[in-house]
Write a protein that holds these residues in place. Sequence first.
Motif, PDB file in Angstrom:
ATOM      1  N   PHE A  14       0.838  -1.337   0.077  1.00 51.95           N
ATOM      2  CA  PHE A  14       0.119   0.114   0.061  1.00 51.95           C
ATOM      3  C   PHE A  14       0.771   1.291   0.009  1.00 51.95           C
ATOM      4  O   PHE A  14       0.488   2.256  -0.666  1.00 51.95           O
ATOM      5  CB  PHE A  14      -0.775  -0.079   1.222  1.00 51.95           C
ATOM      6  CG  PHE A  14      -2.188  -0.741   0.899  1.00 51.95           C
ATOM      7  CD1 PHE A  14      -3.298  -0.158   0.117  1.00 51.95           C
ATOM      8  CD2 PHE A  14      -2.429  -1.988   1.451  1.00 51.95           C
ATOM      9  CE1 PHE A  14      -4.355  -0.764   0.043  1.00 51.95           C
ATOM     10  CE2 PHE A  14      -3.852  -2.675   1.154  1.00 51.95           C
ATOM     11  CZ  PHE A  14      -4.821  -2.005   0.518  1.00 51.95           C
ATOM     12  N   GLY A  18       0.733   4.070  -2.836  1.00 54.16           N
ATOM     13  CA  GLY A  18       0.459   5.614  -2.522  1.00 54.16           C
ATOM     14  C   GLY A  18       1.719   6.503  -3.089  1.00 54.16           C
ATOM     15  O   GLY A  18       1.526   7.442  -3.525  1.00 54.16           O
ATOM     16  N   THR A  39     -11.905  16.710  -8.334  1.00 55.00           N
ATOM     17  CA  THR A  39     -10.889  16.474  -7.192  1.00 55.00           C
ATOM     18  C   THR A  39      -9.754  15.909  -7.671  1.00 55.00           C
ATOM     19  O   THR A  39      -9.759  15.361  -8.879  1.00 55.00           O
ATOM     20  CB  THR A  39     -11.470  15.693  -6.013  1.00 55.00           C
ATOM     21  OG1 THR A  39     -10.477  15.548  -4.966  1.00 55.00           O
ATOM     22  CG2 THR A  39     -11.997  14.273  -6.457  1.00 55.00           C
ATOM     23  N   MET A  42      -5.747  11.319  -5.427  1.00 59.00           N
ATOM     24  CA  MET A  42      -5.666  10.709  -4.091  1.00 59.00           C
ATOM     25  C   MET A  42      -6.805  10.938  -3.273  1.00 59.00           C
ATOM     26  O   MET A  42      -7.426  10.154  -2.560  1.00 59.00           O
ATOM     27  CB  MET A  42      -4.523  11.414  -3.555  1.00 59.00           C
ATOM     28  CG  MET A  42      -3.108  10.852  -4.141  1.00 59.00           C
ATOM     29  SD  MET A  42      -2.798   9.293  -3.992  1.00 59.00           S
ATOM     30  CE  MET A  42      -2.802   9.081  -1.990  1.00 59.00           C
ATOM     31  N   VAL A  43      -7.471  12.243  -3.365  1.00 54.68           N
ATOM     32  CA  VAL A  43      -8.752  12.296  -2.801  1.00 54.68           C
ATOM     33  C   VAL A  43     -10.111  11.474  -3.195  1.00 54.68           C
ATOM     34  O   VAL A  43     -10.769  10.924  -2.211  1.00 54.68           O
ATOM     35  CB  VAL A  43      -9.071  13.841  -2.644  1.00 54.68           C
ATOM     36  CG1 VAL A  43     -10.433  14.086  -1.824  1.00 54.68           C
ATOM     37  CG2 VAL A  43      -8.090  14.672  -1.985  1.00 54.68           C
ATOM     38  N   LEU A  45      -9.725   8.483  -4.773  1.00 56.24           N
ATOM     39  CA  LEU A  45      -9.534   7.109  -3.978  1.00 56.24           C
ATOM     40  C   LEU A  45      -9.733   7.003  -2.523  1.00 56.24           C
ATOM     41  O   LEU A  45     -10.453   6.139  -2.141  1.00 56.24           O
ATOM     42  CB  LEU A  45      -7.964   6.771  -4.355  1.00 56.24           C
ATOM     43  CG  LEU A  45      -7.703   6.782  -5.860  1.00 56.24           C
ATOM     44  CD1 LEU A  45      -6.084   6.227  -5.864  1.00 56.24           C
ATOM     45  CD2 LEU A  45      -8.528   5.592  -6.486  1.00 56.24           C
ATOM     46  N   VAL A  46      -9.417   7.926  -1.627  1.00 49.35           N
ATOM     47  CA  VAL A  46      -9.726   7.823  -0.351  1.00 49.35           C
ATOM     48  C   VAL A  46     -11.370   7.891  -0.003  1.00 49.35           C
ATOM     49  O   VAL A  46     -11.794   7.106   0.701  1.00 49.35           O
ATOM     50  CB  VAL A  46      -9.165   9.064   0.504  1.00 49.35           C
ATOM     51  CG1 VAL A  46      -9.637   8.960   1.817  1.00 49.35           C
ATOM     52  CG2 VAL A  46      -7.389   8.875   0.417  1.00 49.35           C
ATOM     53  N   GLY A  47     -12.050   8.852  -0.780  1.00 53.49           N
ATOM     54  CA  GLY A  47     -13.535   8.872  -0.882  1.00 53.49           C
ATOM     55  C   GLY A  47     -14.177   7.363  -1.094  1.00 53.49           C
ATOM     56  O   GLY A  47     -15.143   6.901  -0.780  1.00 53.49           O
ATOM     57  N   LEU A  49     -12.840   4.628  -0.985  1.00 57.29           N
ATOM     58  CA  LEU A  49     -12.702   3.415   0.148  1.00 57.29           C
ATOM     59  C   LEU A  49     -13.417   3.921   1.334  1.00 57.29           C
ATOM     60  O   LEU A  49     -14.197   2.845   1.932  1.00 57.29           O
ATOM     61  CB  LEU A  49     -11.268   3.797   0.592  1.00 57.29           C
ATOM     62  CG  LEU A  49     -10.630   2.628   1.693  1.00 57.29           C
ATOM     63  CD1 LEU A  49     -10.860   1.318   1.085  1.00 57.29           C
ATOM     64  CD2 LEU A  49      -9.120   2.973   2.038  1.00 57.29           C
ATOM     65  N   VAL A  50     -13.883   4.996   1.590  1.00 55.19           N
ATOM     66  CA  VAL A  50     -14.758   5.302   2.718  1.00 55.19           C
ATOM     67  C   VAL A  50     -16.027   4.864   2.379  1.00 55.19           C
ATOM     68  O   VAL A  50     -16.774   4.212   3.156  1.00 55.19           O
ATOM     69  CB  VAL A  50     -14.657   6.666   3.156  1.00 55.19           C
ATOM     70  CG1 VAL A  50     -15.852   7.178   4.135  1.00 55.19           C
ATOM     71  CG2 VAL A  50     -13.251   7.064   3.626  1.00 55.19           C
TER      72      VAL A  50
END
Length: 646
Positions: A14, A18, A39, A42-43, A45-47, A49-50
């Motif tokens: 991971f 990243g 966006t 990176m943002v 991908l994080v969203g 995942l959440v």
Amino acid sequence: MVRLIIFFAVLFAFALGGAWLADRPGTVMLDWQGYQIQTSLMVGLVGLLVLVIVLFIAWAIIVKLVRSPRSFARFWGTRRRERGYRALTNGLIAVGSGDVSGARKYAKDAQKLLRREPATKLLAAQAAQLGGDSGKAQGQFTSMLEHESTQVLGLHGLYLEAQRAGETEAARHYAKEAIALSPALPWAGKAMLDFQASEGDWEAALTTLERNAQFKLVDKKTARRERAVLLTARAMELEASSPDRARALAKEAHGLAPDLVPAAAVAGRLYSRSGDFGRAAKVLEAAWKKNPHPDIAEAYIHIRPGDSIRDRLKRVNHLNQLRANHPEGALALARVAIDANDWEAAREALTKLLRSAPTKRACLMMAEVEEGQHGDHGRVREWLSRAVRAPQDPAWVADGVVSDTWAPISPVTGELDAFEWKAPPTALAPPEDGPLIDEALLQPRPPVAAKAVIEPARDVTPKKPEDDKAPVGNLEEAAGTPGKSDAGAVKTAAFDVPASSNTDGARSGTGSGETPAPAAKTEHPASNEQAAATPGKDPAEPEADKDEKGAEAKAPAPDAAKDVPAKDAAPEKVPQKAETAAAPKPAKPEPASAGGRETVAPPIPDAVGDGYRTRRSTVAYPLGRAPDDPGPRGNGADRNGYKSYT
């Protein structure tokens, strides 16, 4: 360790991804229904995942809500089972500790919480047994027969209940059914063996024993011993009807258990009956070396029928040497010696035994020795009293039952090979009032010489009757008459009259008024008394009279009441005058053997003055009657002339 390596590997992947995305920046734009969302990569991908994590949590909540009733039911069921098993465990502990009330309570709770658990029925049955409720226990065991997994358990419980109730047939039925379901059950195999042995079915018992040994329900040593016992029992049953078959069975039994006394005794008797005395002696001697026993000694002593008592004494001496200093050998030797009247050998054997290990049988045999050897009744009573306090001799004992003979099973429980040769238990030991055996009592008492009884003599001359002209003959004359003599001699004894009494002499018939001199109890030939007292005889012819009377005295005289006059015998001439018998030491005759009339003289005052003694005298009447008694024949004389009349 492997998991840790994997975790760090994933984490490194991971981080590497990243860093790779950070080196390559970009823009992500979403245009949907007039809405634009822009966006960085990176943002975005994080969203994403959440969002995935939130959806997963929501799905899990929905599934949990859907499955909650079943989960709740499983939860309460698990808790119920836990409570039931806890009650079952506590109930078994209560049964083991003897807590009847606690066992019943926990059994009830366990049956309520564990409805399909077979162990709850066992707990309820054991609680009922502990409380003495046999009916409820049988009901629980019977309900176990409905399930295949608990059938054997129910049969065992029913078997135990039938045994307690004394229902032998029911118990045998349950054991037989248990063997049919599971032949390897130890309790069922042993129960069937005991039932068949108690019924005397020795062949079926041997078959059951072989099956038990095949399934290894008994060890090899026990199987050999029990087989020997069964074979011995069968041999004893066939000993009278089929001696050949019985001999083969007894031989096999003796080979399996050489120390089994009944097997050796039966084999020895049967070999002796068939005439094989050498093999019989070999079997009995081998058994005696292993286990000395009275039955073996009895069979060995009488191994050859018709032997003399000396042969048996020699044989028992040889048997005693095989196991020296054994009590049974000493007792066997003493028994044969007593039968042979060899008192010294019997005394020697019993003395050694009584000094080391006195028993009741040894004391009783010693009493026989004292009575047979010396006739010492005082010693006999001493040994009989010792026998009462002496320890018991060994006997066959099984479950508290004492028997003189061996049996293959116990008469109480029916257990096979239950009898043991040992001293029976005593209820209470007698109080110790001194040593049981005194050394002085073991020594033979010297014979005591008989003391002569000194008694004053008295005259035996009969008095002249006043009312009859016929003279009165004395006792010796009546005894010397042909057919009247008892044994050729008359035993006379004097009375014990004090020397200071003058009236005794006058009443004794001496006529001098002097006290006769004391004389010992003696025996005088009847011929001498008759020669001196028979009237009409010339004193100058003593020898002829003596020979004649002596010849007459040799013939035994019958009793006066059974005397029958002879046809050829002529009646003797009645003497006209009675002559007094002149004897230096007259003595009183015994009135038992000669015919006469017994009279009682007036009582004689004692010399000390503290009592009276009565003097008896016997008078013989030649006419067989008293002068004042006409008698059964009137005034006629008897054919013999001197028949006694009392």
